[in-house]
Design a protein around this motif. Structure first.
Motif, PDB file in Angstrom:
ATOM      1  N   HIS A 251       0.836  -1.196   0.000  1.00  0.00           N
ATOM      2  CA  HIS A 251       0.000   0.000   0.000  1.00  0.00           C
ATOM      3  C   HIS A 251       0.878   1.256   0.000  1.00  0.00           C
ATOM      4  N   PRO A 252       0.459   2.311  -0.720  1.00  0.00           N
ATOM      5  CA  PRO A 252       1.311   3.508  -0.808  1.00  0.00           C
ATOM      6  C   PRO A 252       1.601   4.182   0.530  1.00  0.00           C
ATOM      7  N   SER A 253       0.848   3.866   1.569  1.00  0.00           N
ATOM      8  CA  SER A 253       1.121   4.444   2.889  1.00  0.00           C
ATOM      9  C   SER A 253       2.363   3.830   3.544  1.00  0.00           C
ATOM     10  N   ILE A 254       2.870   2.716   3.009  1.00  0.00           N
ATOM     11  CA  ILE A 254       4.030   2.037   3.587  1.00  0.00           C
ATOM     12  C   ILE A 254       5.306   2.659   3.023  1.00  0.00           C
ATOM     13  N   GLU A 255       6.138   3.151   3.890  1.00  0.00           N
ATOM     14  CA  GLU A 255       7.362   3.841   3.480  1.00  0.00           C
ATOM     15  C   GLU A 255       8.527   2.855   3.414  1.00  0.00           C
ATOM     16  N   ALA A 256       9.220   2.876   2.301  1.00  0.00           N
ATOM     17  CA  ALA A 256      10.383   2.002   2.124  1.00  0.00           C
ATOM     18  C   ALA A 256      11.646   2.664   2.652  1.00  0.00           C
ATOM     19  N   TRP A 257      12.608   1.828   3.072  1.00  0.00           N
ATOM     20  CA  TRP A 257      13.941   2.333   3.393  1.00  0.00           C
ATOM     21  C   TRP A 257      14.973   1.331   2.891  1.00  0.00           C
ATOM     22  N   PHE A 258      16.154   1.816   2.545  1.00  0.00           N
ATOM     23  CA  PHE A 258      17.176   0.954   1.966  1.00  0.00           C
ATOM     24  C   PHE A 258      17.531  -0.183   2.924  1.00  0.00           C
ATOM     25  N   GLY A 259      17.457  -1.407   2.403  1.00  0.00           N
ATOM     26  CA  GLY A 259      17.769  -2.572   3.200  1.00  0.00           C
ATOM     27  C   GLY A 259      16.581  -3.208   3.882  1.00  0.00           C
ATOM     28  N   MET A 260      15.419  -2.573   3.798  1.00  0.00           N
ATOM     29  CA  MET A 260      14.227  -3.110   4.452  1.00  0.00           C
ATOM     30  C   MET A 260      13.915  -4.529   3.952  1.00  0.00           C
ATOM     31  N   LEU A 261      14.002  -4.731   2.640  1.00  0.00           N
ATOM     32  CA  LEU A 261      13.801  -6.037   2.009  1.00  0.00           C
ATOM     33  C   LEU A 261      14.924  -6.249   1.001  1.00  0.00           C
ATOM     34  N   GLY A 262      15.176  -7.487   0.669  1.00  0.00           N
ATOM     35  CA  GLY A 262      16.207  -7.751  -0.320  1.00  0.00           C
ATOM     36  C   GLY A 262      16.145  -9.175  -0.828  1.00  0.00           C
ATOM     37  N   THR A 263      16.746  -9.395  -1.996  1.00  0.00           N
ATOM     38  CA  THR A 263      16.769 -10.712  -2.622  1.00  0.00           C
ATOM     39  C   THR A 263      17.831 -10.714  -3.704  1.00  0.00           C
ATOM     40  N   THR A 264      18.487 -11.841  -3.891  1.00  0.00           N
ATOM     41  CA  THR A 264      19.457 -11.947  -4.980  1.00  0.00           C
ATOM     42  C   THR A 264      18.766 -12.121  -6.323  1.00  0.00           C
ATOM     43  N   PHE A 265      17.919 -13.117  -6.419  1.00  0.00           N
ATOM     44  CA  PHE A 265      17.345 -13.473  -7.714  1.00  0.00           C
ATOM     45  C   PHE A 265      16.018 -12.768  -8.020  1.00  0.00           C
ATOM     46  N   GLY A 266      15.375 -12.216  -7.025  1.00  0.00           N
ATOM     47  CA  GLY A 266      14.064 -11.619  -7.237  1.00  0.00           C
ATOM     48  C   GLY A 266      14.085 -10.492  -8.248  1.00  0.00           C
ATOM     49  N   GLY A 267      13.162 -10.545  -9.212  1.00  0.00           N
ATOM     50  CA  GLY A 267      13.080  -9.490 -10.224  1.00  0.00           C
ATOM     51  C   GLY A 267      14.189  -9.551 -11.249  1.00  0.00           C
ATOM     52  N   ASN A 268      14.795 -10.728 -11.433  1.00  0.00           N
ATOM     53  CA  ASN A 268      15.874 -10.825 -12.432  1.00  0.00           C
ATOM     54  C   ASN A 268      15.311 -10.681 -13.842  1.00  0.00           C
ATOM     55  N   HIS A 269      16.194 -10.512 -14.781  1.00  0.00           N
ATOM     56  CA  HIS A 269      15.773 -10.172 -16.146  1.00  0.00           C
ATOM     57  C   HIS A 269      14.899 -11.248 -16.782  1.00  0.00           C
ATOM     58  N   LEU A 270      15.261 -12.505 -16.585  1.00  0.00           N
ATOM     59  CA  LEU A 270      14.449 -13.582 -17.173  1.00  0.00           C
ATOM     60  C   LEU A 270      13.083 -13.681 -16.510  1.00  0.00           C
ATOM     61  N   ALA A 271      13.051 -13.536 -15.187  1.00  0.00           N
ATOM     62  CA  ALA A 271      11.773 -13.589 -14.477  1.00  0.00           C
ATOM     63  C   ALA A 271      10.854 -12.469 -14.947  1.00  0.00           C
ATOM     64  N   CYS A 272      11.406 -11.288 -15.120  1.00  0.00           N
ATOM     65  CA  CYS A 272      10.589 -10.166 -15.596  1.00  0.00           C
ATOM     66  C   CYS A 272      10.094 -10.403 -17.019  1.00  0.00           C
ATOM     67  N   ALA A 273      10.945 -10.962 -17.874  1.00  0.00           N
ATOM     68  CA  ALA A 273      10.519 -11.267 -19.249  1.00  0.00           C
ATOM     69  C   ALA A 273       9.345 -12.238 -19.234  1.00  0.00           C
ATOM     70  N   ALA A 274       9.423 -13.246 -18.358  1.00  0.00           N
ATOM     71  CA  ALA A 274       8.317 -14.207 -18.230  1.00  0.00           C
ATOM     72  C   ALA A 274       7.067 -13.506 -17.705  1.00  0.00           C
ATOM     73  N   GLY A 275       7.227 -12.695 -16.658  1.00  0.00           N
ATOM     74  CA  GLY A 275       6.091 -12.012 -16.051  1.00  0.00           C
ATOM     75  C   GLY A 275       5.411 -11.042 -16.988  1.00  0.00           C
ATOM     76  N   ILE A 276       6.185 -10.348 -17.795  1.00  0.00           N
ATOM     77  CA  ILE A 276       5.620  -9.406 -18.768  1.00  0.00           C
ATOM     78  C   ILE A 276       4.821 -10.168 -19.827  1.00  0.00           C
ATOM     79  N   ALA A 277       5.353 -11.303 -20.274  1.00  0.00           N
ATOM     80  CA  ALA A 277       4.627 -12.107 -21.268  1.00  0.00           C
ATOM     81  C   ALA A 277       3.278 -12.547 -20.726  1.00  0.00           C
ATOM     82  N   VAL A 278       3.235 -12.978 -19.470  1.00  0.00           N
ATOM     83  CA  VAL A 278       1.974 -13.418 -18.860  1.00  0.00           C
ATOM     84  C   VAL A 278       0.950 -12.290 -18.869  1.00  0.00           C
ATOM     85  N   LEU A 279       1.359 -11.103 -18.446  1.00  0.00           N
ATOM     86  CA  LEU A 279       0.430  -9.972 -18.399  1.00  0.00           C
ATOM     87  C   LEU A 279      -0.039  -9.574 -19.798  1.00  0.00           C
ATOM     88  N   ASP A 280       0.877  -9.587 -20.763  1.00  0.00           N
ATOM     89  CA  ASP A 280       0.499  -9.238 -22.139  1.00  0.00           C
ATOM     90  C   ASP A 280      -0.527 -10.220 -22.693  1.00  0.00           C
TER      91      ASP A 280
END
Length: 377
Positions: A251-280
């Motif tokens: 929700h937009p009321s939640i304020e982010a700060w650096f380091g609050m969450l993190g992941t190595t592989f999350g949102g990688n280029h191949l995953a995003c390509a797959a996710g974009i195809a699904v939405l399209d």
């Protein structure tokens, strides 16, 4: 080296897929009405999906979240538009369990509290906090049991109110249609009152949309059938059509700060390509409208099946409940009729979670097979 033997396996080896069908190493065709636990959203090997991943891997398969990745922004924009949740912010990860783990972590960070309310027959994942919030003691190790989780009956608003007013609950985590538990849901009044009580008690409402999300119910998210505003929405399964990807909408009321969450592989280029195809594909092929049409067709035709006690669920997140346990029925469907279906914690429920591209003739094939088994000539 051998595999760690934790999965009971059917003696089938799929090697190829095409839309709602998979083919094994002997060339046998199977109708897939389970989608690998509701993962296959736009059909096996959809041409758009295949080309997106092929083109991306030929350019750049991975780099870390320390750099700009325009594909993440494209995915966020398209997800916001199609889901109707464009005011939320997106954090990408790798799975449903990781999505729910991050959702609970954010709730605890923001509220400063640590207890979680979950519900009987829930399933939220197998990681530390998510498995503790899952109603299955068999898979909760002692290290997980240190988490503070209270399980309540789905629909019991008085108990929710009592627990929230104790002041130590960071989050209520809720499947608006329970998946593994057996497709149980309750009233709009309950869901909407939970939302109101959470807001009055500085508690996050987490909508676990890992299985029900991404158009499976006919809405983009299952909670959208009600007047509620979750603080965090978790998603995975259908998000990548088989490529590992998960995420949370905050929700937009939640304020982010650096380091609050993190992941190595999350949102990688191949995953995003797959996710974009699904939405399209979901947008171009109007799959959410298709889901609604096919759901009504399935429910109408399923009433003709002998022995069906209840038809549960919404959209293409469906279940047929019988007076008997369905394990043998599933085996007959797989081995004799070459049809994949699913089970649930409710051993009398047959779960139907096909690709959203399923057609009426595929449903007819399944129901004809079911009749043959239940009412042999």
């Amino acid at each position: 080296m051998k595999l760690f033997n934790v999965y009971p396996l059917y003696d089938i080896t799929p090697v190829k897929g095409n839309d709602v069908f998979v083919y094994d190493n002997k060339g046998v065709e199977y109708l897939d009405l389970y989608g690998g636990h509701a993962v296959i959203s736009i059909g096996h090997a959809h041409p758009k999906y295949v080309s997106n991943i092929q083109e991306q891997v030929a350019k750049l398969g991975f780099y870390s979240n320390a750099i700009h990745n325009p594909l993440q922004k494209e995915l966020a924009e398209k997800l916001g538009e199609l889901s109707g949740c464009d005011s939320y912010n997106l954090f990408l990860c790798n799975s449903g369990a990781e999505a729910n783990e991050n959702a609970l972590k954010v709730a605890s960070f923001v509220t400063g509290k640590s207890r979680v309310i979950s519900f009987r027959n829930s399933f939220h994942g197998r990681t530390s906090a998510t498995v503790a919030a899952t109603d299955n003691p068999k898979i909760v190790a002692p290290i997980n049991a240190q988490q503070k989780v209270t399980f309540l009956e789905l629909g019991d608003i008085d108990s929710v109110k009592t627990e929230l007013e104790k002041g130590d609950v960071c989050a209520v985590i809720l499947e608006f249609i329970q998946g593994v538990g057996g497709l149980d849901e309750t009233t709009a009044e309950f869901y909407e009152n939970v939302d109101t009580l959470c807001k009055a008690n500085n508690t996050f409402l987490i909508a676990d949309e890992v299985q029900a999300g991404y158009g499976r119910t006919g809405n983009f998210f299952a909670f959208q059938a009600y007047n509620v505003t979750p603080d965090v929405i978790s998603m995975a399964k259908g998000m990548g059509n088989g490529f590992p990807i998960g995420g949370i909408l905050l929700h937009p009321s939640i304020e982010a700060w650096f380091g609050m969450l993190g992941t190595t592989f999350g949102g990688n280029h191949l995953a995003c390509a797959a996710g974009i195809a699904v939405l399209d594909v979901m947008k171009d092929e109007s799959l959410m409208e298709h889901v609604k049409v096919l759901s009504e067709y399935f429910k109408k035709k399923a009433t003709e099946i002998p022995g069906v006690k209840t038809i549960k669920g919404r959209g293409l997140m469906l279940g047929l409940e019988f007076d008997f346990e369905v394990a043998e029925l599933r085996k007959k469907l797989i081995y004799d009729y070459h049809i994949f279906t699913g089970s649930a914690k409710n051993k009398k429920l047959l779960r139907i979670l096909p690709p959203l591209t399923v057609q009426k003739e595929h449903i007819d094939t399944f129901l004809t097979a079911l009749k043959s088994i239940l009412q042999p000539v």
